[in-house]
Design an enzyme around this catalytic site. Sequence first.
Site, PDB file in Angstrom:
ATOM      1  N   ASP A 104       0.844  -1.268   0.124  1.00 20.93           N
ATOM      2  CA  ASP A 104       0.058  -0.059   0.071  1.00 20.93           C
ATOM      3  C   ASP A 104       1.152   1.317   0.028  1.00 20.93           C
ATOM      4  OD1 ASP A 104      -2.227   1.711   0.849  1.00 20.93           O
ATOM      5  OD2 ASP A 104      -3.330  -0.116   1.184  1.00 20.93           O
ATOM      6  N   HIS A 174      -3.790   6.163   3.590  1.00 23.13           N
ATOM      7  CA  HIS A 174      -4.519   4.791   3.265  1.00 23.13           C
ATOM      8  C   HIS A 174      -3.647   3.590   3.800  1.00 23.13           C
ATOM      9  CE1 HIS A 174      -5.932   1.813   0.229  1.00 23.13           C
ATOM     10  NE2 HIS A 174      -6.865   2.724   0.128  1.00 23.13           N
ATOM     11  N   SER A 512     -10.968  -0.805  -0.379  1.00 22.68           N
ATOM     12  CA  SER A 512      -9.769  -0.740   0.302  1.00 22.68           C
ATOM     13  C   SER A 512      -9.757  -1.203   2.023  1.00 22.68           C
ATOM     14  CB  SER A 512      -9.238   0.583   0.203  1.00 22.68           C
ATOM     15  OG  SER A 512      -8.698   0.750  -1.264  1.00 22.68           O
TER      16      SER A 512
END
Length: 723
Positions: A104, A174, A512
Amino acid sequence: MVEWFASCSSHVHACVYSHEEARNAIFTSYQRHINGFAAHLEEEQAAEIAKHPGVVSVFLDRPRKLHTTHSWDFMLLEKDGVVHPSSIWRKARFGEDTIIANIDTGVWPESKSFSDEGYGPIPSRWKGTCSSDANDGFTCNRKLIGARYFLNGYVNDGGNVTTSMRSPRDTEGHGTHTLSTAGGGFVPGANALGFGNGTAKGGSPKARVVAYKVCWPALDSEGGCYDSDVLHAIDMAIHDGVDVLSMSIGSPPNDYFDDGISIGAFHAVKNGIVVVCSAGNDGPTAGTVSNVSPWILTVGASTMDREFDSFIELGNGKRFRGKTLSKSMKEARLYPLISAMQGKASNASDSDALLCKTGALDPKKVKGKIVACLRGETARVDKSLNCFLAGAAGMILCNDKPQGNELEADPHFLPAAHVTYKDGVEIFAYINSTAEPVGFITDPQTDIPIKPAPFMASFSSVGPNVVTPEILKPDITAPGVDVIAAYSEAISVTGEVGDKRKSPFITMSGTSMSCPHVAGVVGLLKTLYPDWSPAAIRSAIMTTARTRDNTVNPMKGGSGLEATPFDYGTGHIRPNRAMDPGLIYDLTVNDYLDFLCAIGYNRTLFSHFQNGTYACPESSNLYDFNYPSISVPNLSGSLTLTRTVKNVGGPGIYAARIRQPRAISVSIEPRILKFEKTGEEKSFKVTLKAKAVGEPRGYAIGGLTWSDGRHYVRSPIVIAIAT
């Protein structure tokens, strides 16, 4: 000149014209578990390399996009903070010492979710490292046991990476959010801007976690996570010794050997690693599901039974529930209420004004008023920022028809609430019905339990699988809306320039967010059953899922219509059931190779994925691939397929129950399976026959359940009759 990835059967220099060209062109070489390289080549050179007999495939290095406190309670791992002795958390020791890796944007190592207080020595099987070339204080510990960054593909496509960026540190948020969802530790008192207060934790809260940073600031709309960097990270993850790989990234579906994630995931699964990927956020359009390889566990997104609510009160006495994480209105009174189109700037189009785009609102028309904006085209918080900059007192964000009932709580720049399409229609109708419309947005609050829940998020990508429609995707759904988890403190809560608000925890939505929920559960199952194959673990999760919400009605989609297996796969994950599935549908690496044979791949390709050569069987039937779901996209007459189940419980007798698809006959032979011992396997045949009358258009939905009275092993059946 563009970047390409080539997979070769021998030394990488054999794939280019000379050793000198190899040195100049190749920027990444995979020499551990994935045999190949990434290079900067002209298209003609790439085409020539593709002809080499030792080359498996050559494909463009594509950039990819990045696709809590209450969700584990919603999935019954705990109840009001109390973990029952029968919970999979207790049984699996909270995922103790399983190694979960996340590919990620990196990680914020200072987050309390990655504190190593109370942890023992790092497992001796770990072979990774903590790598940072920036003077940014990045360190690992006994919880966050490893971190690396990969950027050659990004740099070779023109990405500008400064020395300070050469680190696995997450400056986007994220990766921190997703990794903490999968394996973050216990953090009491966590909340998102004061909302949803509770103890944050991941699915495997006592797992060891690893961050591989492959995602960088996007160079264009395609994203900043390059295939060559993803492959490099997967190659190192195999070497380092991880047990679970979570990847909340993707792109539109591609052929398996033209897809870096697919190739890398194959090698990971071959080495016993379970690979969990997000389905994508391109719903509700059909055929948008990504990461569709049958060796990947593909996850859709749905809601949970918690919302962050406020109410919109109109001058006509009507009241509508909305969602928000924004502040309260300054005064407890009714404010003038207008449509964003009524606040249009002179140089803006009606459409841009209604969507509250940058520069589309006239401050003289909106100052001190609540503005009703339409969702779409631009980020939700961008709309609130534009209203705030124009002097508005508040904002109502109204869904358009495709978004339906899917709402998300955002940290808006001014008092705001997000409402459904139906409620938005009524609000606009009220504005247009009176000369002086007024309204008020109440103070936000946390509301539990919400019914119905779960329902599918409208953004969640859906099937059918456009690469191989005989494989149903997604496989499963999990919480992916308003998930609270750790966040990077290098960025504001909205990521907008000028927003000074920071928070160690925040809500985010997307597949996600659902992907690491499943990865966390996989970590628990790896702790419980270290010898189970990736396919066995996937089967346990899929066949124990539920398809009904907390009102005991069929799950719905974001539009309010009944959802189907193309939305949720086999259903919503039930972790406690997954630890005792009764029967599993298992697969080996050779089964995956046979699958590739069945869809027409040349047998000479397979030598590059096995030690030695691999010969395709004389005949192979794609429909006999031992997947836990059944998908037949073009049934003509009748079809008989075979499945094999393995008993992972005690001795028992299982009987088949069939939910017949409309206008299709389904029969099972035998209908009774008797198991004498654990590990015993039994095969059965499923015969599908189209009926002469009442043939449906599109897909018909049915199901098969094997039960011994205690276990219920469910498989969806989706069939389209040939026209």
